[in-house]
Design a protein around this motif. Structure first.
Motif, short mmCIF file in Angstrom:
data_model
loop_
_atom_site.label_atom_id
_atom_site.label_comp_id
_atom_site.label_asym_id
_atom_site.label_seq_id
_atom_site.Cartn_x
_atom_site.Cartn_y
_atom_site.Cartn_z
N ASP A 1 0.99 -1.37 0.12
CA ASP A 1 -0.07 -0.03 -0.03
C ASP A 1 0.89 1.34 -0.06
O ASP A 1 0.61 2.46 0.72
N TYR A 2 2.09 1.05 -0.46
CA TYR A 2 3.14 2.45 -0.72
C TYR A 2 2.27 3.50 -1.43
O TYR A 2 1.31 3.27 -2.30
N ARG A 3 2.45 4.75 -1.02
CA ARG A 3 1.92 5.87 -1.77
C ARG A 3 2.91 6.49 -2.79
O ARG A 3 4.26 6.33 -2.33
N ILE A 4 2.39 6.57 -3.96
CA ILE A 4 3.45 6.95 -5.12
C ILE A 4 3.26 8.39 -5.25
O ILE A 4 2.12 8.83 -5.53
N GLY B 1 0.21 14.71 -14.70
CA GLY B 1 0.31 14.78 -16.27
C GLY B 1 1.29 14.16 -16.97
O GLY B 1 1.34 14.20 -18.16
N THR B 2 2.41 13.89 -16.24
CA THR B 2 3.47 13.13 -16.75
C THR B 2 3.37 11.61 -17.26
O THR B 2 2.18 10.96 -16.68
N THR B 3 4.07 11.19 -17.96
CA THR B 3 4.16 9.87 -18.47
C THR B 3 4.07 9.01 -16.99
O THR B 3 3.58 7.78 -16.76
N GLY B 4 5.07 9.05 -16.23
CA GLY B 4 5.25 8.73 -14.85
C GLY B 4 3.98 8.57 -14.13
O GLY B 4 3.54 7.45 -13.58
N ASP B 5 3.15 9.70 -14.11
CA ASP B 5 1.74 9.99 -13.28
C ASP B 5 0.85 8.77 -14.03
O ASP B 5 0.10 8.17 -13.51
N GLY C 1 -3.30 1.90 -9.28
CA GLY C 1 -4.54 2.43 -9.16
C GLY C 1 -4.47 3.90 -8.58
O GLY C 1 -3.42 4.09 -7.85
N ALA C 2 -5.56 4.67 -9.15
CA ALA C 2 -5.55 6.25 -8.79
C ALA C 2 -5.44 6.48 -7.24
O ALA C 2 -4.78 7.60 -6.77
N ASP C 3 -5.98 5.56 -6.50
CA ASP C 3 -5.98 5.85 -5.00
C ASP C 3 -4.71 5.81 -4.42
O ASP C 3 -4.59 6.23 -3.12
N ARG C 4 -3.63 5.35 -5.04
CA ARG C 4 -2.25 5.05 -4.30
C ARG C 4 -1.37 6.12 -5.09
O ARG C 4 -0.18 6.21 -4.37
N VAL C 5 -1.78 6.83 -5.87
CA VAL C 5 -0.95 8.04 -6.58
C VAL C 5 -1.33 9.25 -5.99
O VAL C 5 -2.34 9.92 -6.01
N ASP C 6 -0.41 9.90 -5.52
CA ASP C 6 -0.51 11.41 -5.19
C ASP C 6 0.21 12.34 -6.07
O ASP C 6 1.48 12.29 -6.45
N ILE D 1 4.80 10.67 1.58
CA ILE D 1 4.70 9.52 0.41
C ILE D 1 5.86 8.42 0.45
O ILE D 1 6.87 8.55 1.31
N SER D 2 5.86 7.25 -0.38
CA SER D 2 6.76 6.22 -0.09
C SER D 2 8.05 6.30 -1.14
O SER D 2 9.04 5.81 -1.06
N CYS D 3 7.39 6.76 -2.35
CA CYS D 3 8.38 6.93 -3.59
C CYS D 3 7.97 8.01 -4.46
O CYS D 3 6.82 8.41 -4.29
N VAL D 4 8.93 8.19 -5.29
CA VAL D 4 8.56 9.15 -6.35
C VAL D 4 9.11 8.61 -7.73
O VAL D 4 10.12 8.13 -7.81
#
Ligand code: GLN
Length: 248
Positions: A137-140, A145-149, A157-162, A179-182
């Motif tokens: 359940d890491y927060r990413i 708007g970037t490709t990484g995003d 899943g959108a709910d894990r992405v900030d 957050i846990s990573c970028v």
């Protein structure tokens, strides 16, 4: 009566001219839309925007006999700015994707990009696979708007992405344990890791991609002109020497 009429007509004409002048760009200028928070491609050094993209764009503008003007904006507004004619082209370490090609044209590619993952040095995330492991359940953190995003949202899943406005904002959130990573392109990732204590980049990359310049669909003349300039700049070694100035 006649005099008044011609006066009104002159005023109207003048008004129309001014109104037009304020929205239309100087034909001698070439406007580049970018987000200057993406070292080493574009970033601020004191008051001016420098970097690989800024220098390649300058070399292109020189070839086209135009004055380069760099317009700094949020990454996720660049394509709209180019589509609407506010800027002539977009250059921002921008990845060529099928989705973007529906709205905009891309020139030939001039650089490769890799999506990398930044984690705290003591993180228990060891590889990209750990992000999608069962029960993870890491927060990413991503740059909106970037490709990484876009890829992170699809994969985890959108709910894990900030989503953050800039890469720097995402890195600050990581430093503050929000957050846990970028997930971000690897050259800016290296710059962020170098500038901040306690961060590292995972050895396994997330994806590989091509960077290109975007131009409005209808502006095929500019697309051709930029491609011609890019080809010459590749052949005479200018692009290589600009890149090696910033990437050791
Ligand atoms: N290469 C990535 C993209 O095109 C990120 C570019 C950027 O953040 N400037 O989405």
């Amino acid at each position: 009566m006649k005099k008044i009429f011609s006066l009104i007509l002159a005023a109207a004409l003048l008004f129309a001219l001014c109104a037009c002048g304020s929205t239309q760009q100087d034909a001698g200028e070439l406007h580049m839309a970018t987000n200057a928070q993406f070292p080493p491609y574009e970033y601020y050094e004191n008051e001016s925007i420098v970097g690989i993209d800024a220098e390649i764009a300058q070399a292109i503008a020189d070839k086209l006999g135009k004055k380069l003007v760099i317009d700094d904006m949020d990454f996720d507004t660049i394509i709209t700015a180019v589509q609407s004619g506010k800027a002539d082209f977009g250059m921002a370490g921008m990845t060529v994707t099928e989705d973007r090609l529906k709205n905009i044209n891309f020139t030939d590619t001039y650089a490769k990009g890799v999506q990398a993952v930044i984690v705290p040095e003591d993180s228990d995330i060891k590889s990209v696979d750990d992000l999608s492991a069962e029960g993870a359940d890491y927060r990413i953190g991503t740059q909106k708007g970037t490709t990484g995003d876009i890829y992170a949202e699809g994969d985890f899943g959108a709910d894990r992405v900030d989503k953050f406005t800039t890469g720097n904002d995402a890195v600050q959130a990581l430093l503050n344990d929000k957050i846990s990573c970028v997930i971000i392109d690897n050259e800016p990732a290296k710059a962020y890791v170098e500038a901040n204590e306690g961060l590292k980049i995972l050895e396994t990359a997330y994806t590989e991609e091509d960077y290109a310049i975007c131009v409005a669909k209808e502006n095929t003349q500019l697309l051709d002109d930029i491609n011609k300039a890019l080809k010459e700049l590749k052949e005479d070694g200018t692009i290589d020497s600009i890149v090696s100035k910033y990437i050791k």
